[in-house]
Design an enzyme around this catalytic site. Sequence first.
Site, PDB file in Angstrom:
ATOM      1  N   HIS A 242       0.826  -1.207   0.000  1.00 46.70           N
ATOM      2  CA  HIS A 242       0.000   0.000   0.000  1.00 46.70           C
ATOM      3  C   HIS A 242       0.865   1.265   0.000  1.00 46.70           C
ATOM      4  CE1 HIS A 242      -4.123   1.031  -0.183  1.00 46.70           C
ATOM      5  NE2 HIS A 242      -4.336   1.351   1.071  1.00 46.70           N
TER       6      HIS A 242
ATOM      7  N   PHE B 259      -2.934   9.732   6.405  1.00 49.29           N
ATOM      8  CA  PHE B 259      -3.373   8.367   6.153  1.00 49.29           C
ATOM      9  C   PHE B 259      -4.110   8.332   4.811  1.00 49.29           C
ATOM     10  CE2 PHE B 259      -2.488   7.640  10.646  1.00 49.29           C
ATOM     11  CZ  PHE B 259      -1.802   6.445  10.556  1.00 49.29           C
TER      12      PHE B 259
ATOM     13  N   ASN C 131      -6.884   7.180   3.459  1.00 47.77           N
ATOM     14  CA  ASN C 131      -8.282   7.523   3.165  1.00 47.77           C
ATOM     15  C   ASN C 131      -8.625   8.996   3.396  1.00 47.77           C
ATOM     16  OD1 ASN C 131      -8.124   7.321   5.906  1.00 47.77           O
ATOM     17  ND2 ASN C 131      -9.818   5.892   6.156  1.00 47.77           N
TER      18      ASN C 131
ATOM     19  N   ASN D 102      -9.380   3.880  -1.650  1.00 42.40           N
ATOM     20  CA  ASN D 102      -9.847   4.922  -0.732  1.00 42.40           C
ATOM     21  C   ASN D 102      -9.074   6.232  -0.846  1.00 42.40           C
ATOM     22  OD1 ASN D 102     -11.939   3.384   0.310  1.00 42.40           O
ATOM     23  ND2 ASN D 102     -10.606   2.441   1.843  1.00 42.40           N
TER      24      ASN D 102
END
Length: 187
Positions: free
Chosen positions: A21, A65, A67, A113
């Site tokens: 990610h 972060f 999202n 996201n």
Amino acid sequence: MKRYLVVCLGNIGPDYEGTRHNAGFMVGDTIAAEAGIPFKSCRYGDMAVVKVKNVEMMLLKPSTFMNLSGVAVRFWMNKEKLPLENLLVIVDDLSLKFGAIRIRERGSDAGHNGLKNIALELGTQNYARLKFGVGNDFPRGGQIDFVLGQFPPEEQKELPEKLKRAAEAVKAFCLSGPAFAMNHFNS
């Protein structure tokens, strides 16, 4: 001098270091390291400003972060008064095989996201993105563990070369435009 905001998506903190990610962070780190420019703490993230020929790339690793990435993107786009065509978002992609690159001038968030939040904050999906393939070798329902997992040893060996290619694609996008970058780097 033409200026670009290159947003390298990932999650902050040692728990996420080296995970699939964080492919966006890794591409940004590769560009900054090649230029010998350190990231410095700034509003909503860490930034390294890299100059290549007549282009300035503001590499941003948001600290919001994944999202909530759009908050950082909107802030820096407004602060630097940049048009949408001077934004490139680097993101991991499950639909591409490991190390494959796909550059798009616009598109859907495909369930990501980070991209979803950027579109929400900018009010449009019409911004460029470079997708870095992380593969999709996971069992049904195992997507989250997969993206938050480390690259296996055989992929880690190839990772520096794949990240270098992605870094070249980012530079090509900023120096020669999206059409050139897509023609030369989309795999």
